[in-house]
Structures are given as structure tokens and as C-alpha cells.
Design an enzyme around this catalytic site. Structure first.
Site, mmCIF file in Angstrom:
data_model
loop_
_atom_site.group_PDB
_atom_site.id
_atom_site.type_symbol
_atom_site.label_atom_id
_atom_site.label_comp_id
_atom_site.label_asym_id
_atom_site.label_seq_id
_atom_site.Cartn_x
_atom_site.Cartn_y
_atom_site.Cartn_z
ATOM 1 N N SER A 129 0.844 -1.192 0.000
ATOM 2 C CA SER A 129 0.000 0.000 0.000
ATOM 3 C C SER A 129 0.879 1.242 0.000
ATOM 4 O O SER A 129 2.006 1.225 0.527
ATOM 5 C CB SER A 129 -0.899 0.007 1.247
ATOM 6 O OG SER A 129 -1.557 1.256 1.389
ATOM 7 N N TYR B 12 -1.262 -0.688 10.151
ATOM 8 C CA TYR B 12 -1.376 -1.075 8.740
ATOM 9 C C TYR B 12 -0.148 -0.621 7.953
ATOM 10 O O TYR B 12 0.447 -1.395 7.204
ATOM 11 C CB TYR B 12 -2.644 -0.468 8.159
ATOM 12 C CG TYR B 12 -2.901 -0.797 6.712
ATOM 13 C CD1 TYR B 12 -3.258 -2.084 6.324
ATOM 14 C CD2 TYR B 12 -2.821 0.184 5.719
ATOM 15 C CE1 TYR B 12 -3.510 -2.386 4.995
ATOM 16 C CE2 TYR B 12 -3.074 -0.102 4.391
ATOM 17 C CZ TYR B 12 -3.426 -1.393 4.041
ATOM 18 O OH TYR B 12 -3.670 -1.684 2.715
#
Length: 231
Positions: A134, A147
Site C-alpha cells: 500500500s 497497517y
């Protein structure tokens, strides 16, 4: 010759499902993995793949995925780690269990699957792994400490694994998209907070993944490929 075979985690919806559609359309037999049995079975019926409900944070489940693919097809050519967990939560509010769940889903699960498939790749002297990272790995939203950290770890894991794979003709690619129009992202950001014209379509990310597997990006093993609209 039999068709090439790909395992895709997080394949019931979003980016994982789009990847399964692209690979199936390109002649692959696909094994679709997701934790939710009904969702992954529905996706498999529509796409034409094999559904395998499993929790990729459990090593025994991951071993079973690989055994199922080999039992059905006798080979595994590509693995795509697309399963993700992305709660938006400050460090002070995050429980230990939640932190571990994020790390296990985004970082440990790709390790489990790489470890499980590696003997097959070594025997074949070929194979490709694509990890979905990501943009948060280098530019996280507030609340993305867990995350973003997990995805940053995944970036480095991909590089290290690519170096281990080079002697046996195994490639490892990392694709790191920005915001993508998925249910997971819309659980984080509303359209008012982040308009749809600033998000990628899952199919756009899927095409990059396929290019890594057998297209013009196949020479990028070990690299992190960032895919996003202009920030």
C-alpha cells in the site's frame, strides 16, 4: 500442457477478485481464497475458479490451500497475497490483539504462504509471488500505524524473498496502490472525505499485478511498484 495455476488470497471481492478475473481471462486456473465461505463460493462460481475458504493468518489453513491446489492441478505458478486488514485506529486506542491481527493478516500471512509454496517452486525451478502492499507503507493516513508498519515490512520481505528466489528462478513483486475503490476503503473514507475521482479502480491494480506475473513488469522482481493517482 495444463493451464498455469494461481492462488489468490482476499479473492472474494475488491482487488483480489479483480486479479482473479484478469488471471482467469488470461488462461489461468485460479484458486480463490477468502475467510468468508459464501462470498468466496459466489466469486468462484462467477469467475470460474476453485473456492477455498480459509483464514490465511493460520499456518495450517495456508498449508491446506497449497495442498488443495497441488492436489487438483499438480502445479502452482503464481501466488498473489491480496488479503488485507486496515483498521483506522490511534496507537493509544489499539488493543494488543488488534495490532497482532493487522500484522498477521498483512505481513505474517504472506510469509506463511511463501513458506508453504516454496518447496513446490524449488522443485519446478519457477514461480511468481506478488504481494499487495500500500502507499500507506510510505505515506500513511493518521490512524494507520499498524497497517502502514505491516505494509512497510511487507515491502522489505518482498525484496529479501526475491533475492532468495533468484537462484531457483522465482520472482517476487510488490505492488503498492494508493486509494482503491473497494468496500474496505469506503469503510475508512466516505465519498465526501475522499472523492471517487481520486481512487483507482480495482481492475487497474489487477492489470499491474498481471503485468508482474507474465507481462512487461516481470523484470521488476524485488521492487516496490507504487500505483496511485496524482496526490
Amino acid at each position: 500442457m495444463s493451464n498455469p495455476v494461481a492462488i489468490i488470497t482476499g479473492a472474494a471481492r475488491g482487488i483480489g477478485r479483480a486479479i482473479a478475473v484478469e488471471l482467469k481471462g488470461g488462461g489461468y486456473d485460479v484458486v480463490l481464497v477468502s475467510r468468508t465461505k459464501t462470498d468466496v463460493e459466489d466469486a468462484a462460481r462467477e469467475i470460474g475458479g476453485v473456492a477455498f475458504p480459509a483464514d490465511v493468518t493460520k499456518p495450517a489453513d495456508v498449508d491446506a490451500i497449497v495442498a488443495e491446489a497441488l492436489g487438483r492441478f499438480g502445479r502452482i505458478d503464481a501466488v498473489v497475497n491480496s488479503a488485507g486488514l486496515a483498521p483506522v485506529m490511534s496507537v493509544k486506542d489499539m488493543s494488543i490483539d488488534r495490532w497482532r491481527a493487522v500484522i498477521d493478516t498483512n505481513l505474517s500471512a504472506p510469509f506463511y504462504l511463501a513458506r508453504a509454496v516454496w518447496p513446490t517452486f524449488e522443485k519446478q525451478q519457477s514461480g511468481v509471488i506478488v504481494n499487495l502492499s500500500s502507499l500507506a507503507s510510505r505515506d500513511p493516513f493518521p490512524g494507520f500505524a499498524a497497517y502502514g508498519s505491516a505494509k512497510a515490512g511487507l515491502n522489505l520481505f518482498g525484496l529479501a524473498l526475491a533475492r532468495e528466489g533468484q537462484p531457483i528462478n522465482v520472482r517476487v513483486h510488490t505492488v503498492a496502490p494508493g486509494s482503491v475503490e473497494t468496500a474496505m476503503f469506503r469503510g475508512i473514507m466516505s465519498a465526501e472525505q475522499w472523492p471517487t475521482d481520486k481512487t483507482l479502480d480495482p481492475a487497474e491494480v489487477a492489470r499491474v499485478v498481471v503485468q508482474c506475473i507474465h507481462g512487461e513488469l516481470r523484470h521488476t522482481s524485488g521492487e516496490v511498484i507504487y500505483v496511485h493517482k496524482t496526490l
